[in-house]
Scaffold this motif. Sequence first.
Motif, PDB file in Angstrom:
ATOM      1  N   ALA A  74     -98.952 -31.032 -94.268  1.00 15.23           N
ATOM      2  CA  ALA A  74     -99.342 -29.948 -94.969  1.00 15.23           C
ATOM      3  C   ALA A  74     -98.486 -29.227 -95.782  1.00 15.23           C
ATOM      4  O   ALA A  74     -97.423 -30.522 -96.561  1.00 15.23           O
ATOM      5  N   PRO A  75     -98.234 -28.873 -96.825  1.00 14.44           N
ATOM      6  CA  PRO A  75     -97.739 -28.375 -98.416  1.00 14.44           C
ATOM      7  C   PRO A  75     -96.165 -28.287 -97.561  1.00 14.44           C
ATOM      8  O   PRO A  75     -95.575 -29.193 -98.833  1.00 14.44           O
ATOM      9  N   GLY A  76     -95.573 -28.266 -96.606  1.00 14.06           N
ATOM     10  CA  GLY A  76     -94.405 -28.313 -97.046  1.00 14.06           C
ATOM     11  C   GLY A  76     -93.513 -29.481 -96.195  1.00 14.06           C
ATOM     12  O   GLY A  76     -92.713 -29.703 -96.202  1.00 14.06           O
ATOM     13  N   GLY A  77     -94.611 -30.731 -95.579  1.00 14.70           N
ATOM     14  CA  GLY A  77     -94.110 -32.044 -95.944  1.00 14.70           C
ATOM     15  C   GLY A  77     -94.703 -32.175 -93.650  1.00 14.70           C
ATOM     16  O   GLY A  77     -94.698 -33.240 -93.690  1.00 14.70           O
ATOM     17  N   GLU A  78     -94.854 -31.204 -93.457  1.00 15.34           N
ATOM     18  CA  GLU A  78     -94.752 -31.012 -91.599  1.00 15.34           C
ATOM     19  C   GLU A  78     -96.389 -31.762 -91.809  1.00 15.34           C
ATOM     20  O   GLU A  78     -97.625 -31.997 -92.123  1.00 15.34           O
ATOM     21  N   ALA A  79     -96.462 -33.028 -90.220  1.00 13.98           N
ATOM     22  CA  ALA A  79     -97.733 -33.169 -90.329  1.00 13.98           C
ATOM     23  C   ALA A  79     -98.684 -32.737 -89.716  1.00 13.98           C
ATOM     24  O   ALA A  79     -97.770 -31.041 -88.883  1.00 13.98           O
ATOM     25  N   ALA A  80     -99.868 -32.139 -89.554  1.00 13.09           N
ATOM     26  CA  ALA A  80    -100.540 -31.772 -88.987  1.00 13.09           C
ATOM     27  C   ALA A  80    -101.823 -32.103 -88.545  1.00 13.09           C
ATOM     28  O   ALA A  80    -102.456 -33.177 -88.772  1.00 13.09           O
ATOM     29  N   TYR A  81    -102.782 -31.878 -87.253  1.00 16.73           N
ATOM     30  CA  TYR A  81    -103.538 -32.521 -86.416  1.00 16.73           C
ATOM     31  C   TYR A  81    -104.614 -31.312 -86.446  1.00 16.73           C
ATOM     32  O   TYR A  81    -104.762 -30.435 -86.169  1.00 16.73           O
ATOM     33  N   ARG A  82    -105.983 -32.519 -85.837  1.00 17.83           N
ATOM     34  CA  ARG A  82    -106.943 -32.087 -86.107  1.00 17.83           C
ATOM     35  C   ARG A  82    -107.890 -33.115 -85.011  1.00 17.83           C
ATOM     36  O   ARG A  82    -108.085 -33.587 -85.631  1.00 17.83           O
ATOM     37  N   ARG A  83    -108.938 -32.145 -84.059  1.00 21.15           N
ATOM     38  CA  ARG A  83    -109.778 -33.756 -83.363  1.00 21.15           C
ATOM     39  C   ARG A  83    -110.894 -33.188 -84.337  1.00 21.15           C
ATOM     40  O   ARG A  83    -111.645 -32.676 -85.190  1.00 21.15           O
ATOM     41  N   CYS A  84    -111.727 -34.095 -84.886  1.00 22.05           N
ATOM     42  CA  CYS A  84    -112.481 -34.328 -85.951  1.00 22.05           C
ATOM     43  C   CYS A  84    -112.808 -35.104 -85.648  1.00 22.05           C
ATOM     44  O   CYS A  84    -113.303 -35.963 -84.224  1.00 22.05           O
ATOM     45  N   SER A  85    -114.750 -35.850 -85.884  1.00 22.71           N
ATOM     46  CA  SER A  85    -115.878 -36.879 -86.224  1.00 22.71           C
ATOM     47  C   SER A  85    -115.166 -38.272 -85.670  1.00 22.71           C
ATOM     48  O   SER A  85    -114.517 -38.467 -86.312  1.00 22.71           O
ATOM     49  N   ALA A  86    -115.736 -38.717 -85.212  1.00 22.89           N
ATOM     50  CA  ALA A  86    -115.551 -40.038 -84.964  1.00 22.89           C
ATOM     51  C   ALA A  86    -115.209 -41.119 -86.328  1.00 22.89           C
ATOM     52  O   ALA A  86    -115.077 -41.573 -86.449  1.00 22.89           O
TER      53      ALA A  86
END
Length: 139
Positions: A74-86
């Motif tokens: 993320a812009p602040g350097g924090e990791a961000a997560y999302r379930r996506c297609s395989a």
Amino acid sequence: MTDEGVPGAGQRAPLRPTRQRRAITDALAGAEEFQSAQDIHDALRHAGEKVGLATVYRTLQAMADAGEVDVLQAPGGEAAYRRCSASHHHHLVCRECGRTVEISGSSVERWTESVARDNGFSEVSHTIELVGLCADCSR
């Protein structure tokens, strides 16, 4: 974004389906944008789930290592997560609201292979995130 098409990437054994992991998976399934571990923890807490923040971080990291979720900074350097297609893909992310679109790019893949070959590299992986403003945030 992991490179599912790269040998060895995202090829670990499935994770054990614990109560906490199911709760985290459910929280991710309902979201269209990338979320931080803190966002997911807050959503779980509001839903009445008792899952510690450290467990959320560990579970998300294990899911990322297993190729079950995509991760971006993320812009602040924090990791961000999302379930996506395989399938292998990239992301177009709105820097204002976080809206995310999965994109596939055969031209990106060809360019990557060409650059690697021209420079004598093999088994190259890559992560590409395009960041801009979505139509709603551009107004």
